[in-house]
Write a protein that holds these residues in place. Structure first.
Motif, PDB file in Angstrom:
ATOM      1  N   PRO A   1       0.041   6.944   1.175  1.00  0.00           N
ATOM      2  CA  PRO A   1       1.004   6.324  -0.420  1.00  0.00           C
ATOM      3  C   PRO A   1       1.620   6.991  -1.601  1.00  0.00           C
ATOM      4  CG  PRO A   1      -1.404   5.253  -0.486  1.00  0.00           C
ATOM      5  CD  PRO A   1      -1.386   6.246   0.567  1.00  0.00           C
TER       6      PRO A   1
ATOM      7  N   VAL B   1     -10.754   3.617   0.893  1.00  0.00           N
ATOM      8  CA  VAL B   1     -10.292   4.536   0.146  1.00  0.00           C
ATOM      9  C   VAL B   1     -10.769   5.844   0.571  1.00  0.00           C
ATOM     10  CG1 VAL B   1      -8.763   5.632  -1.865  1.00  0.00           C
ATOM     11  CG2 VAL B   1      -9.050   2.775  -1.522  1.00  0.00           C
TER      12      VAL B   1
ATOM     13  N   LYS C   1      -1.853  12.742  -2.383  1.00  0.00           N
ATOM     14  CA  LYS C   1      -2.894  13.162  -3.474  1.00  0.00           C
ATOM     15  C   LYS C   1      -3.467  13.863  -1.869  1.00  0.00           C
ATOM     16  CE  LYS C   1      -2.946   9.801  -6.970  1.00  0.00           C
ATOM     17  NZ  LYS C   1      -2.622  10.686  -7.651  1.00  0.00           N
TER      18      LYS C   1
ATOM     19  N   ASN D   1       2.519   2.331  -2.431  1.00  0.00           N
ATOM     20  CA  ASN D   1       2.285   3.348  -3.488  1.00  0.00           C
ATOM     21  C   ASN D   1       1.005   2.709  -4.349  1.00  0.00           C
ATOM     22  OD1 ASN D   1       3.259   3.309  -7.047  1.00  0.00           O
ATOM     23  ND2 ASN D   1       4.811   5.161  -5.631  1.00  0.00           N
ATOM     24  N   TRP D   2       0.825   3.831  -4.826  1.00  0.00           N
ATOM     25  CA  TRP D   2      -0.519   4.220  -5.994  1.00  0.00           C
ATOM     26  C   TRP D   2      -0.801   3.489  -6.328  1.00  0.00           C
ATOM     27  CZ3 TRP D   2      -4.285   5.363  -3.024  1.00  0.00           C
ATOM     28  CH2 TRP D   2      -4.176   6.471  -2.508  1.00  0.00           C
TER      29      TRP D   2
ATOM     30  N   TYR E   1       0.942  -1.501   0.341  1.00  0.00           N
ATOM     31  CA  TYR E   1      -0.310  -0.129   0.193  1.00  0.00           C
ATOM     32  C   TYR E   1       0.608   1.282  -0.109  1.00  0.00           C
ATOM     33  CZ  TYR E   1      -3.400  -3.028   1.226  1.00  0.00           C
ATOM     34  OH  TYR E   1      -4.805  -4.434   1.280  1.00  0.00           O
TER      35      TYR E   1
ATOM     36  N   ASN F   1      -2.624  -0.928  -7.408  1.00  0.00           N
ATOM     37  CA  ASN F   1      -3.679  -0.871  -9.053  1.00  0.00           C
ATOM     38  C   ASN F   1      -3.711  -2.051  -9.450  1.00  0.00           C
ATOM     39  OD1 ASN F   1      -4.959   0.167 -10.707  1.00  0.00           O
ATOM     40  ND2 ASN F   1      -3.699   1.070 -11.684  1.00  0.00           N
TER      41      ASN F   1
ATOM     42  N   LEU G   1      -9.989   8.714  -7.632  1.00  0.00           N
ATOM     43  CA  LEU G   1      -9.501   8.205  -7.243  1.00  0.00           C
ATOM     44  C   LEU G   1      -8.877   6.552  -8.953  1.00  0.00           C
ATOM     45  CD1 LEU G   1      -7.506   7.759  -3.852  1.00  0.00           C
ATOM     46  CD2 LEU G   1      -6.625   8.748  -6.332  1.00  0.00           C
TER      47      LEU G   1
ATOM     48  N   GLN H   1      -7.926   6.006 -11.839  1.00  0.00           N
ATOM     49  CA  GLN H   1      -6.983   5.917 -12.223  1.00  0.00           C
ATOM     50  C   GLN H   1      -5.912   4.564 -11.654  1.00  0.00           C
ATOM     51  OE1 GLN H   1      -4.529   8.961  -9.548  1.00  0.00           O
ATOM     52  NE2 GLN H   1      -5.856  10.881 -10.286  1.00  0.00           N
ATOM     53  N   LEU H   2      -7.152   4.117 -10.663  1.00  0.00           N
ATOM     54  CA  LEU H   2      -7.064   2.736 -10.451  1.00  0.00           C
ATOM     55  C   LEU H   2      -8.104   1.751 -11.177  1.00  0.00           C
ATOM     56  CD1 LEU H   2      -6.000   3.160  -6.277  1.00  0.00           C
ATOM     57  CD2 LEU H   2      -4.544   3.433  -8.669  1.00  0.00           C
TER      58      LEU H   2
END
Length: 264
Positions: A214, A193, A218, A139-140, A137, A144, A162, A165-166
Motif C-alpha cells: 500500500p 499484514v 513503508k 492505500n493504508w 488495500y 484503516n 503499523l 497507525q491503523l
C-alpha cells in the motif's frame, strides 16, 4: 630508511587483497576473545522465511541462519539456536537465554531494552489477501477502517509499527506464521499484514493470494538485536555486516528469499 619503508608500504597497498586477506583472520581472533566459550546462541522464531525449524532433525534454516553462518564463517564459533517468539524476544535477551536475534527490527520501544547492530537488510510492509477485489488495500488510509480485519504476528513489525497507525481496523494478533495464515484462510481475517518476503513465500508455496504494497510505501530496515552493554560484540557484528554488505554476500542471501511473484 623512512623513505624506503614508505615506498614499500605504498607498493604493498597496490597489491589487491593483501590487507583484505588479513581481515578475516583478525576478525576470527577478535571474536574468540569476545566469546571465549566459542559459542553464539541465536534466538530463533519459527517464522519462515526468517527461520524455519525441521521438526525431525531440529535443524534451523532460513534467511537469518544463512546470515549467521556468513557472519561466523571461518571462525571457531559454534552457532546454537534457542527457540523464542518475537513478542518475548527482548525478555529472552535480557534474561541471557540467547546472545543475539536476527531479523529483529529496531524500534524506539525495543531500543530501551536491547541494543541493535547496523541493518542486515530491509523489507517492505504490505498486506496479503485472498480477496479478488484488492482496491481497498491500495492505500493504508483506506485499510484503516472498522470493517477491515487484519491478522499479524505478535511482536512483529506489523504490530509494533503499523497497529498504532491503523488503529481503526480490527486486529487479530497471533503467536506465529501458521496461525496468522490460518486466520486469513478461514475467513476470520480479511488479510494478513507482514513483509514482502514472507508474502512472496506464501504465494509461491500455496499458489494463491495477492500481495499488495500500500501507499505510502513503508520500508523497514531489519537488524540483529543483542543484550545491552555488549559493545565489543556489537562492534564486531557491525564490522562483519559491513564487510558482507560490501562484498555482496548479504544481497545474495536476500535475493535467495526474494523471488519474482506471478500474481493473478
Amino acid at each position: 630508511m623512512k623513505l624506503f619503508r614508505t615506498r614499500v608500504m605504498s607498493a604493498l597497498l597496490l597489491i589487491p587483497g593483501i590487507f583484505l586477506a588479513q581481515a578475516p583472520a583478525k576478525a576470527a581472533e577478535e571474536i574468540n576473545t569476545i566469546l571465549p566459550d566459542h559459542v553464539i546462541r541465536v534466538g530463533a522464531v519459527n517464522a519462515p522465511p526468517w527461520y524455519q525449524k525441521d521438526l525431525l532433525t531440529n535443524q534451523w534454516t532460513g534467511l537469518v541462519p544463512d546470515v549467521a553462518q556468513a557472519i561466523f564463517k571461518n571462525t571457531d564459533i559454534k552457532i546454537e539456536y534457542v527457540d523464542t517468539q518475537w513478542g518475548t524476544a527482548v525478555a529472552g535477551l535480557q534474561a541471557n537465554r540467547f546472545d543475539i536475534l536476527g531479523g529483529f527490527n529496531k524500534t524506539p520501544e525495543r531500543a530501551k531494552a536491547a541494543d541493535f547492530t547496523r541493518p542486515m537488510g530491509a523489507h517492505q510492509m504490505g498486506v496479503l489477501t485472498l480477496d479478488k477485489d484488492t482496491k481497498k488495500y491500495q492505500n493504508w488510509a483506506t485499510i484503516n477502517n472498522p470493517q477491515t480485519k487484519l491478522a499479524a504476528i505478535d511482536g512483529s513489525a506489523a504490530v509494533t509499527l503499523l497497529q498504532p497507525q491503523l488503529d481503526k481496523a480490527q486486529w487479530i494478533i497471533v503467536p506465529d506464521s501458521d496461525n496468522m495464515q490460518l486466520q486469513m484462510e478461514s475467513g476470520r481475517a480479511d488479510a494478513i499484514v507482514t513483509n514482502d518476503i514472507q508474502m512472496s513465500q506464501y504465494i509461491q508455496k500455496r499458489h494463491q493470494g495477492t500481495m499488495v504494497i500500500p501507499e505510502p510505501v513503508k520500508e523497514q530496515a531489519t537488524n540483529i538485536g543483542l543484550r545491552q552493554n555488549r559493545p565489543k560484540l556489537q562492534a564486531w557484528l557491525d564490522g562483519r555486516l559491513e564487510q558482507l554488505d560490501k562484498d555482496g554476500t548479504l544481497k545474495a542471501i536476500w535475493q535467495k528469499y526474494t523471488h519474482p511473484v506471478n500474481q493473478p
